[in-house]
Design a protein around this motif. Structure first.
Motif, PDB file in Angstrom:
ATOM      1  N   ARG A 254       4.578   1.366 -16.938  1.00  0.00           N
ATOM      2  CA  ARG A 254       3.978   2.110 -15.822  1.00  0.00           C
ATOM      3  C   ARG A 254       2.565   1.605 -15.539  1.00  0.00           C
ATOM      4  N   PHE A 255       1.966   2.163 -14.519  1.00  0.00           N
ATOM      5  CA  PHE A 255       0.577   1.851 -14.226  1.00  0.00           C
ATOM      6  C   PHE A 255      -0.296   2.273 -15.403  1.00  0.00           C
ATOM      7  N   GLY A 256      -1.363   1.532 -15.625  1.00  0.00           N
ATOM      8  CA  GLY A 256      -2.226   1.830 -16.766  1.00  0.00           C
ATOM      9  C   GLY A 256      -3.059   3.077 -16.612  1.00  0.00           C
ATOM     10  N   SER A 257      -3.170   3.595 -15.409  1.00  0.00           N
ATOM     11  CA  SER A 257      -3.951   4.811 -15.158  1.00  0.00           C
ATOM     12  C   SER A 257      -3.487   5.428 -13.850  1.00  0.00           C
ATOM     13  N   ALA A 258      -3.873   6.666 -13.632  1.00  0.00           N
ATOM     14  CA  ALA A 258      -3.563   7.320 -12.361  1.00  0.00           C
ATOM     15  C   ALA A 258      -4.274   6.620 -11.214  1.00  0.00           C
ATOM     16  N   GLY A 259      -5.498   6.162 -11.471  1.00  0.00           N
ATOM     17  CA  GLY A 259      -6.239   5.448 -10.445  1.00  0.00           C
ATOM     18  C   GLY A 259      -5.570   4.157 -10.035  1.00  0.00           C
ATOM     19  N   GLU A 260      -4.959   3.457 -10.987  1.00  0.00           N
ATOM     20  CA  GLU A 260      -4.240   2.224 -10.666  1.00  0.00           C
ATOM     21  C   GLU A 260      -3.035   2.528  -9.779  1.00  0.00           C
ATOM     22  N   LEU A 261      -2.344   3.607 -10.060  1.00  0.00           N
ATOM     23  CA  LEU A 261      -1.252   4.052  -9.194  1.00  0.00           C
ATOM     24  C   LEU A 261      -1.763   4.289  -7.774  1.00  0.00           C
ATOM     25  N   ALA A 262      -2.875   4.995  -7.649  1.00  0.00           N
ATOM     26  CA  ALA A 262      -3.429   5.292  -6.329  1.00  0.00           C
ATOM     27  C   ALA A 262      -3.851   4.019  -5.601  1.00  0.00           C
ATOM     28  N   ASP A 263      -4.423   3.078  -6.331  1.00  0.00           N
ATOM     29  CA  ASP A 263      -4.839   1.810  -5.712  1.00  0.00           C
ATOM     30  C   ASP A 263      -3.639   1.050  -5.148  1.00  0.00           C
ATOM     31  N   GLU A 264      -2.559   1.019  -5.906  1.00  0.00           N
ATOM     32  CA  GLU A 264      -1.359   0.321  -5.440  1.00  0.00           C
ATOM     33  C   GLU A 264      -0.740   1.042  -4.245  1.00  0.00           C
ATOM     34  N   ALA A 265      -0.811   2.367  -4.252  1.00  0.00           N
ATOM     35  CA  ALA A 265      -0.293   3.122  -3.107  1.00  0.00           C
ATOM     36  C   ALA A 265      -1.119   2.844  -1.860  1.00  0.00           C
ATOM     37  N   ARG A 266      -2.435   2.737  -2.015  1.00  0.00           N
ATOM     38  CA  ARG A 266      -3.311   2.404  -0.892  1.00  0.00           C
ATOM     39  C   ARG A 266      -2.970   1.020  -0.343  1.00  0.00           C
ATOM     40  N   ALA A 267      -2.742   0.056  -1.238  1.00  0.00           N
ATOM     41  CA  ALA A 267      -2.372  -1.293  -0.798  1.00  0.00           C
ATOM     42  C   ALA A 267      -1.031  -1.277  -0.071  1.00  0.00           C
ATOM     43  N   ALA A 268      -0.087  -0.478  -0.572  1.00  0.00           N
ATOM     44  CA  ALA A 268       1.219  -0.379   0.075  1.00  0.00           C
ATOM     45  C   ALA A 268       1.103   0.263   1.453  1.00  0.00           C
ATOM     46  N   LEU A 269       0.179   1.201   1.590  1.00  0.00           N
ATOM     47  CA  LEU A 269      -0.017   1.865   2.882  1.00  0.00           C
ATOM     48  C   LEU A 269      -0.398   0.848   3.955  1.00  0.00           C
ATOM     49  N   HIS A 270      -1.256  -0.102   3.597  1.00  0.00           N
ATOM     50  CA  HIS A 270      -1.674  -1.103   4.572  1.00  0.00           C
ATOM     51  C   HIS A 270      -0.506  -1.996   4.980  1.00  0.00           C
TER      52      HIS A 270
END
Length: 448
Positions: A254-270
């Motif tokens: 899994r992602f190493g942190s909740a913040g890493e999950l959020a960062d990847e979701a932000r990138a996917a949004l773009h």
């Protein structure tokens, strides 16, 4: 009917759950309205529960993240355990999803980022929430989110479960596979649960739709993570990989942190397509306006920002306020900010992005709301977020309207800002201090 509980005047029931009740109450010692959590009386003689309650209160009270509901005090009155917490004017995410359906992707990602911020702060302090789910996320009227109910959180370093009966706590629909075994929960378990929550925000459905307990457990243990693009075709496939990794069976994958999950979701949004949602998705209605003056619930990191205005000279006043050297607010500046002036009683301002501090007391999209906030907070200013981002995670609403922020400051140091925050919170419970950083990274200051 009002009734007395120690120094509290209990005014009405907010919610009822397995551990007790949450009431709206007036704290006569500090002259403020609070959320008072009264633990069910049947737990009074349970020694293990008392120890768990003490751990809950101590663990949550020491967290200083703005997306964690602050605990003012806790203890026991007349044999009844209680928690005194900040009262938030809003609703829980589960109720919102049930009423209005899935969120727009940009709003879902913004909410994910806020909850992830709270989780990473808890994990850094050695705590695991263990019950991340929509009903434990409160969302204010302007979008600021809180992660609540650390009632089953525990010190991760102890390796002990926080149950008095041996029954696994949490909600099955959001529980990580390893939670169904004997081992303790880890931060990666919260990441899994947060991914489940994010999936539901995007699609309006829980990751696994199962009626029976055994079937739900089996799905978490054996079934592949669902693809949000299959459930909600307007999303395309952009978020599929994010969900797949966040809900990986093996915690190490899994992602190493909740913040890493959020960062990847932000990138996917773009990368996500802009196709409209299906006709069955319900859009939230505008919140009703109250006839009486209300306590403000403030939009979080998305609401404030600032940039350095080219050619402007600024000085620091004895009161700790940054202002132009000619002692006038700027009413005309290059580019979009000229057009952003709403023509209200105070000209749009341009605070310098120089690591000073501001106290945010409101966010709005319309001139009438900005004017009302300025009237309610004499001496405040307002800015146009799209022209002054300074680390803001969002500049417009989901409908494309520009965000405006009403604030006090800037202040040269954190102490001065926090002092002003105390006064602001007499009217706006969720006012907060934002550092105007040129790094592009949002910085919300947690004042003690």
């Amino acid at each position: 009917m009002e009734w007395q509980f120690g120094p509290y005047v209990v005014q009405g029931l907010i919610a009822r759950g397995g551990m007790g009740e949450i009431h709206r109450a007036h704290d006569s010692r500090h002259q403020r309205t609070v959320a008072l959590k009264l633990i069910a009386e049947r737990h009074a003689e349970d020694a293990e529960f008392r120890r768990r309650f003490q751990r809950e209160a101590q663990a949550t009270a020491r967290l200083r993240d703005p997306h964690v509901i602050p605990i003012h005090s806790y203890g026991e009155i007349d044999g009844r355990l209680y928690l005194d917490m900040r009262l938030v004017d809003g609703t829980d995410l589960a109720t919102h999803l049930a009423s209005y359906g899935p969120l727009d992707p940009d709003r879902a990602v913004g909410l994910l980022e806020q909850v992830a911020h709270a989780l990473d702060a808890a994990h850094a302090d050695g705590l695991v929430h263990r019950d991340v789910k929509p009903s434990n996320v409160l969302v204010g009227r302007t979008g600021f989110a809180y992660l609540v109910d650390f009632g089953i959180a525990y010190a991760a370093s102890t390796g002990t479960a926080a149950t008095s009966t041996g029954v696994t706590v949490g909600t099955l629909a959001y529980m990580a596979p390893e939670r169904f075994g004997e081992g303790p929960a880890e931060p990666s378990s919260d990441v899994y649960s947060l991914t489940c929550l994010f999936y539901e925000c995007l699609t309006g459905r829980k990751p696994f739709q199962r009626e029976a307990t055994v079937a739900m457990i089996s799905a978490h243990l054996n079934d592949d993570p669902p693809r949000p693009g299959t459930t909600a075709p307007h999303l395309g496939s952009a978020f599929d990989a994010v969900i797949a990794r966040g809900m990986a069976k093996d915690p190490a994958h899994r992602f190493g942190s909740a913040g890493e999950l959020a960062d990847e979701a932000r990138a996917a949004l773009h990368a996500a397509p802009t196709a409209p949602r299906t006709a069955t998705a319900r859009q939230p209605a505008e919140p009703p306006r109250r006839k009486s003056r209300r306590r403000l619930v403030i939009a979080g990191l998305a609401a404030l920002g600032a940039v350095l205005v080219a050619g402007a000279a600024w000085t620091l006043t004895p009161s700790g306020r940054w202002q132009p050297t000619d002692d006038r607010r700027i009413t005309a500046v290059p580019g979009a900010l000229v057009d952003a002036d709403l023509g209200v009683s105070v000209p749009v301002s341009t605070p310098v992005c120089n690591d000073s501090y501001a106290v945010v007391v409101g966010a709005a999209f319309e001139a009438s709301t900005v004017q009302r906030l300025l009237d309610e907070f004499p001496g405040s200013d307002y800015l146009h977020v799209p022209s002054t981002p300074c680390g803001a995670t969002a500049k417009t609403s989901t409908s494309g309207k520009a965000i405006y922020s009403v604030y006090f400051g800037p202040f040269a140091d954190e102490a001065s800002a926090c002092e002003r925050l105390d006064a602001a919170r007499e009217q706006a419970d969720d006012a907060y201090v934002k550092q105007l950083s040129s790094t592009g990274t949002p910085a919300v200051i947690a004042c003690d």
